[in-house]
Write an enzyme that holds these catalytic residues in place. Structure first.
Site, PDB file in Angstrom:
ATOM      1  N   ASP A  60       0.835  -1.204   0.000  1.00  0.00           N
ATOM      2  CA  ASP A  60       0.000   0.000   0.000  1.00  0.00           C
ATOM      3  C   ASP A  60       0.871   1.257   0.000  1.00  0.00           C
ATOM      4  O   ASP A  60       0.562   2.254  -0.664  1.00  0.00           O
ATOM      5  CB  ASP A  60      -0.934  -0.018   1.225  1.00  0.00           C
ATOM      6  CG  ASP A  60      -1.978   1.071   1.132  1.00  0.00           C
ATOM      7  OD1 ASP A  60      -2.846   0.984   0.241  1.00  0.00           O
ATOM      8  OD2 ASP A  60      -1.908   2.033   1.927  1.00  0.00           O
ATOM      9  N   PHE A 156       5.693 -18.249 -48.050  1.00  0.00           N
ATOM     10  CA  PHE A 156       6.139 -19.264 -47.084  1.00  0.00           C
ATOM     11  C   PHE A 156       6.158 -20.612 -47.794  1.00  0.00           C
ATOM     12  O   PHE A 156       5.110 -21.179 -48.100  1.00  0.00           O
ATOM     13  CB  PHE A 156       5.228 -19.303 -45.844  1.00  0.00           C
ATOM     14  CG  PHE A 156       5.775 -20.179 -44.751  1.00  0.00           C
ATOM     15  CD1 PHE A 156       6.956 -19.851 -44.101  1.00  0.00           C
ATOM     16  CD2 PHE A 156       5.131 -21.349 -44.375  1.00  0.00           C
ATOM     17  CE1 PHE A 156       7.486 -20.660 -43.103  1.00  0.00           C
ATOM     18  CE2 PHE A 156       5.647 -22.173 -43.380  1.00  0.00           C
ATOM     19  CZ  PHE A 156       6.825 -21.819 -42.751  1.00  0.00           C
ATOM     20  N   ARG A 173       1.041 -14.193 -49.771  1.00  0.00           N
ATOM     21  CA  ARG A 173       0.082 -14.264 -48.668  1.00  0.00           C
ATOM     22  C   ARG A 173       0.053 -12.937 -47.924  1.00  0.00           C
ATOM     23  O   ARG A 173       0.921 -12.086 -48.096  1.00  0.00           O
ATOM     24  CB  ARG A 173       0.452 -15.395 -47.704  1.00  0.00           C
ATOM     25  CG  ARG A 173       1.751 -15.158 -46.959  1.00  0.00           C
ATOM     26  CD  ARG A 173       2.018 -16.192 -45.871  1.00  0.00           C
ATOM     27  NE  ARG A 173       3.254 -15.855 -45.164  1.00  0.00           N
ATOM     28  CZ  ARG A 173       3.708 -16.497 -44.098  1.00  0.00           C
ATOM     29  NH1 ARG A 173       3.054 -17.536 -43.612  1.00  0.00           N
ATOM     30  NH2 ARG A 173       4.837 -16.122 -43.508  1.00  0.00           N
ATOM     31  N   GLN A 220       9.837 -15.253 -39.208  1.00  0.00           N
ATOM     32  CA  GLN A 220      11.147 -15.296 -38.572  1.00  0.00           C
ATOM     33  C   GLN A 220      12.095 -14.289 -39.235  1.00  0.00           C
ATOM     34  O   GLN A 220      12.849 -13.577 -38.569  1.00  0.00           O
ATOM     35  CB  GLN A 220      11.740 -16.711 -38.672  1.00  0.00           C
ATOM     36  CG  GLN A 220      11.097 -17.743 -37.778  1.00  0.00           C
ATOM     37  CD  GLN A 220       9.883 -18.453 -38.376  1.00  0.00           C
ATOM     38  OE1 GLN A 220       9.181 -17.897 -39.220  1.00  0.00           O
ATOM     39  NE2 GLN A 220       9.643 -19.684 -37.955  1.00  0.00           N
ATOM     40  N   ASN A 246       1.709 -14.960 -35.288  1.00  0.00           N
ATOM     41  CA  ASN A 246       1.352 -14.918 -36.711  1.00  0.00           C
ATOM     42  C   ASN A 246      -0.164 -14.849 -36.802  1.00  0.00           C
ATOM     43  O   ASN A 246      -0.861 -15.822 -36.548  1.00  0.00           O
ATOM     44  CB  ASN A 246       1.890 -16.176 -37.407  1.00  0.00           C
ATOM     45  CG  ASN A 246       1.843 -16.059 -38.914  1.00  0.00           C
ATOM     46  OD1 ASN A 246       1.232 -15.141 -39.451  1.00  0.00           O
ATOM     47  ND2 ASN A 246       2.480 -16.999 -39.604  1.00  0.00           N
ATOM     48  N   HIS A 248      -2.912 -15.251 -38.586  1.00  0.00           N
ATOM     49  CA  HIS A 248      -3.202 -15.885 -39.877  1.00  0.00           C
ATOM     50  C   HIS A 248      -4.428 -15.274 -40.551  1.00  0.00           C
ATOM     51  O   HIS A 248      -5.463 -15.058 -39.907  1.00  0.00           O
ATOM     52  CB  HIS A 248      -3.460 -17.385 -39.675  1.00  0.00           C
ATOM     53  CG  HIS A 248      -2.322 -18.095 -39.003  1.00  0.00           C
ATOM     54  ND1 HIS A 248      -1.072 -18.204 -39.564  1.00  0.00           N
ATOM     55  CD2 HIS A 248      -2.248 -18.731 -37.805  1.00  0.00           C
ATOM     56  CE1 HIS A 248      -0.280 -18.894 -38.748  1.00  0.00           C
ATOM     57  NE2 HIS A 248      -0.965 -19.213 -37.674  1.00  0.00           N
TER      58      HIS A 248
HETATM   59  O1  LIG Z   1       6.153 -17.178 -41.304  1.00  0.00           O
HETATM   60  C1  LIG Z   1       5.835 -18.325 -40.942  1.00  0.00           C
HETATM   61  N1  LIG Z   1       6.682 -19.030 -40.142  1.00  0.00           N
HETATM   62  C2  LIG Z   1       6.394 -20.298 -39.716  1.00  0.00           C
HETATM   63  O2  LIG Z   1       7.198 -20.932 -38.973  1.00  0.00           O
HETATM   64  C3  LIG Z   1       5.172 -20.854 -40.143  1.00  0.00           C
HETATM   65  N2  LIG Z   1       4.562 -22.048 -39.908  1.00  0.00           N
HETATM   66  C4  LIG Z   1       3.373 -22.037 -40.564  1.00  0.00           C
HETATM   67  O3  LIG Z   1       2.521 -22.979 -40.568  1.00  0.00           O
HETATM   68  N3  LIG Z   1       3.222 -20.865 -41.224  1.00  0.00           N
HETATM   69  C5  LIG Z   1       4.310 -20.104 -40.965  1.00  0.00           C
HETATM   70  N4  LIG Z   1       4.673 -18.850 -41.361  1.00  0.00           N
END
Ligand SMILES: O=c1[nH]c(=O)c2[nH]c(=O)[nH]c2[nH]1
Length: 293
Positions: A60, A156, A173, A220, A246, A248
């Protein structure tokens, strides 16, 4: 037999809003909106083992100190505020040898007129300052909840396939993520005189530029590009840690409706999400010590 391991305690998520009247451009008000957490450690075994609270500065009191220091310091950079608080706790409480201060800052954008603001949607500025009586001071700042997206320039493919792999390779993508980044200051260059506002602006700009300008073959690769650009542009920093979910975006199958989908209509999935994490270090980065503890 059991023993007490590392322990710390403090007040989490103290909401501090500091208005500084008339100190902004053209006599306008300034505002800092913080979520402050303190965590103290040191000679505290007695409180755990025997219930002796003689070394336990109440949480406090820590909360009250957060408010009092906001009054005393004004609408300063969050790092300056956290440094002052961390030093205060270590200097005034003999048994406390380490203070960890974390501040999240919510931004407010100026509207027309001297007293009006709109809260920035989305990203949050962060800092964690650790003051240790023996090991010194470390500062790690950053940003979180910064959502970014490239509509193309992302591929990818080339990944290993096994009996469980169903995903098609893609040459085009959407790439979207919600950035959490933490950057570690070089100990010798970080203190009250550091231009923390400039570092925040430069690091954020570098990160965004790298995301936008990198033709990406994976998240990455984008992660590394972001960390690399921050370290190239901001010499006061020696390490960047990034966590990139990510986010998606899957193409919707419009064939049942007799329509084509040439990368135009997506389903934004909530979960699960890939989580890409990594650290990028300057070649001469000193040991991290307690900075991320
Ligand atoms: O940029 C990505 N890295 C991953 O390691 C990965 N794995 C995946 O299914 N999609 C993606 N996309």
């Amino acid at each position: 037999m059991v023993t007490l391991g590392f322990n710390r305690y403090g007040k989490a998520e103290v909401r501090v809003v500091r208005v500084s009247r008339g100190t902004g451009p053209d006599g306008s008000d300034e505002i800092r909106d913080w979520n402050v957490s303190s965590s103290l450690s040191g000679d505290l075994a007695g409180s755990h083992l025997t219930g002796d609270n003689s070394h336990v500065l109440p949480t406090d009191t820590q909360k009250n100190t957060d408010y009092a220091f906001a009054k005393r310091l004004g609408a300063v950079e969050p790092e300056v505020y956290a440094l002052a608080l961390g030093r205060h706790f270590v200097q005034t409480q003999e048994p406390i040898t380490r203070a960890r201060m974390s501040v999240e800052e919510f931004g407010w954008r100026r509207l027309s007129g001297p007293h009006s603001f709109a809260r920035d949607a989305g990203s949050v500025r962060t800092t964690t300052v650790i003051v240790d009586r023996e090991l010194g001071t470390s500062i790690v700042s950053g940003i979180k909840d910064l959502t970014v997206l490239n509509t193309t320039n992302s591929e990818f493919w080339g990944f290993p396939r096994d009996e469980y792999t169903t995903m098609a390779e893609t040459r085009d993508r959407m790439l979207a993520t919600q950035v959490s980044a933490q950057w570690r200051f070089r100990p010798e260059t970080a203190g009250e005189d550091t231009d923390f506002a400039a570092v925040y602006a430069q690091a954020t700009e570098a990160l965004l530029a790298a995301f936008a300008q990198t033709y990406s073959y994976s998240l990455q690769q984008s992660l590394y590009a972001m960390g690399e650009r921050i370290l190239a542009d901001v010499p006061a920093l020696c390490e960047v840690r990034l966590a990139l979910p990510n986010k998606h975006h899957f193409l919707v199958d419009l064939q049942p409706f007799g329509l084509t989908n040439d990368n135009e209509v997506y389903y934004a999935a909530d979960r699960p999400y890939g989580l890409i994490e990594g650290r990028v270090l300057a070649d001469d980065a000193p040991d991290e010590g307690i900075a991320f503890s």
